[in-house]
Design a protein around this motif. Structure first.
Motif, mmCIF file in Angstrom:
data_model
loop_
_atom_site.group_PDB
_atom_site.id
_atom_site.type_symbol
_atom_site.label_atom_id
_atom_site.label_comp_id
_atom_site.label_asym_id
_atom_site.label_seq_id
_atom_site.Cartn_x
_atom_site.Cartn_y
_atom_site.Cartn_z
ATOM 1 N N UNK A 134 0.831 -1.212 0.000
ATOM 2 C CA UNK A 134 0.000 0.000 0.000
ATOM 3 C C UNK A 134 0.862 1.257 0.000
ATOM 4 N N UNK A 135 1.968 1.265 0.724
ATOM 5 C CA UNK A 135 2.866 2.421 0.737
ATOM 6 C C UNK A 135 3.589 2.567 -0.595
ATOM 7 N N UNK A 136 4.043 1.450 -1.171
ATOM 8 C CA UNK A 136 4.751 1.507 -2.447
ATOM 9 C C UNK A 136 3.844 2.033 -3.563
ATOM 10 N N UNK A 137 2.546 1.823 -3.451
ATOM 11 C CA UNK A 137 1.612 2.355 -4.446
ATOM 12 C C UNK A 137 1.674 3.878 -4.533
ATOM 13 N N UNK A 138 2.159 4.534 -3.511
ATOM 14 C CA UNK A 138 2.258 6.000 -3.486
ATOM 15 C C UNK A 138 3.430 6.522 -4.318
ATOM 16 N N UNK A 139 4.332 5.640 -4.710
ATOM 17 C CA UNK A 139 5.518 6.045 -5.463
ATOM 18 C C UNK A 139 5.150 6.397 -6.902
ATOM 19 N N UNK A 140 5.808 7.414 -7.434
ATOM 20 C CA UNK A 140 5.635 7.796 -8.829
ATOM 21 C C UNK A 140 6.661 7.116 -9.739
ATOM 22 N N UNK A 141 7.549 6.344 -9.153
ATOM 23 C CA UNK A 141 8.648 5.720 -9.877
ATOM 24 C C UNK A 141 8.149 4.543 -10.720
ATOM 25 N N UNK A 142 8.491 4.542 -12.015
ATOM 26 C CA UNK A 142 8.056 3.453 -12.896
ATOM 27 C C UNK A 142 8.645 2.106 -12.503
ATOM 28 N N UNK A 147 7.769 -3.346 -10.286
ATOM 29 C CA UNK A 147 7.896 -4.292 -9.181
ATOM 30 C C UNK A 147 6.518 -4.726 -8.690
ATOM 31 N N UNK A 148 5.596 -3.767 -8.602
ATOM 32 C CA UNK A 148 4.244 -4.051 -8.125
ATOM 33 C C UNK A 148 3.358 -4.686 -9.191
ATOM 34 N N UNK A 149 3.877 -4.799 -10.414
ATOM 35 C CA UNK A 149 3.135 -5.359 -11.550
ATOM 36 C C UNK A 149 1.845 -4.589 -11.844
ATOM 37 N N UNK A 150 1.927 -3.269 -11.789
ATOM 38 C CA UNK A 150 0.756 -2.441 -12.069
ATOM 39 C C UNK A 150 0.445 -2.460 -13.557
ATOM 40 N N UNK A 153 2.233 -0.320 -16.408
ATOM 41 C CA UNK A 153 3.584 -0.608 -16.891
ATOM 42 C C UNK A 153 3.729 -2.024 -17.442
ATOM 43 N N UNK A 154 2.657 -2.782 -17.493
ATOM 44 C CA UNK A 154 2.749 -4.166 -17.970
ATOM 45 C C UNK A 154 3.379 -4.284 -19.362
ATOM 46 N N UNK A 155 3.085 -3.390 -20.314
ATOM 47 C CA UNK A 155 3.752 -3.520 -21.621
ATOM 48 C C UNK A 155 5.281 -3.440 -21.524
ATOM 49 N N UNK A 156 5.799 -2.735 -20.520
ATOM 50 C CA UNK A 156 7.251 -2.619 -20.345
ATOM 51 C C UNK A 156 7.883 -3.906 -19.836
ATOM 52 N N UNK A 157 7.096 -4.761 -19.214
ATOM 53 C CA UNK A 157 7.663 -5.907 -18.511
ATOM 54 C C UNK A 157 7.439 -7.228 -19.233
#
Length: 167
Positions: A134-142, A147-150, A153-157
């Protein structure tokens, strides 16, 4: 040939940019804006040839949480790949992770055997507690989003392997 591994400096950014550019078309690395390289310069380690000072490799350590960091942007000049430069950089970054108190290091990579040789193993899912997630979701870092598999960014991974090493 001998190589010196050291903390990156702002004067290295253009050469780091060149190393990244060499690896973007192959899909080995995601492109980064030059402004982000300057912003993240303290995360970078570089390798230079002892004979002529040429910058021949780079990599970054991004701390994500108290016990977790990510290795990023590990790149070696295409003319010098296979000379052990990447291993020198990863060893230095793992030492830096230990020095700041990180006990787990994550990487998202196509170079599975390379990172396995440093003790990384494939993981599935996101290995953090729900409150950390939940805290990491606050990050703006791609990279954190990867890492969170959002979904954003799935096309990047696609095709990358998620790996982790415990220090």
């Amino acid at each position: 040939m001998e190589y010196i591994v050291r903390q990156a400096r702002t004067g290295d950014v253009q050469e780091i940019r060149r190393l990244i550019d060499q690896n973007v078309d192959s899909g080995r690395l995601l492109d980064k804006h030059t402004v982000n390289l300057y912003e993240d310069i303290l995360e970078f380690t570089v390798a230079e040839a002892a004979t002529d000072g040429a910058l021949v490799g780079c990599g970054a350590l991004h701390v994500m949480w108290e016990d977790l960091a990510e290795l990023r942007t590990v790149a070696v000049d295409v003319r010098r790949q296979g000379a052990g430069i990447g291993h020198l950089i990863v060893d230095e970054l793992l030492d830096r992770a230990r020095a700041v108190g990180v006990s787990r290091v994550f990487v998202l990579t196509f170079a599975v055997s390379f990172f396995a040789s440093h003790g990384f193993h494939e993981i599935f899912g996101t290995p953090v507690a729900p409150e950390v997630y939940a805290e990491l979701l606050r990050s703006y870092d791609d990279g954190v989003a990867e890492f969170l598999e959002l979904d954003r960014v799935k096309p990047n991974t696609l095709g990358n392997t998620r790996m982790l090493v415990r220090l």
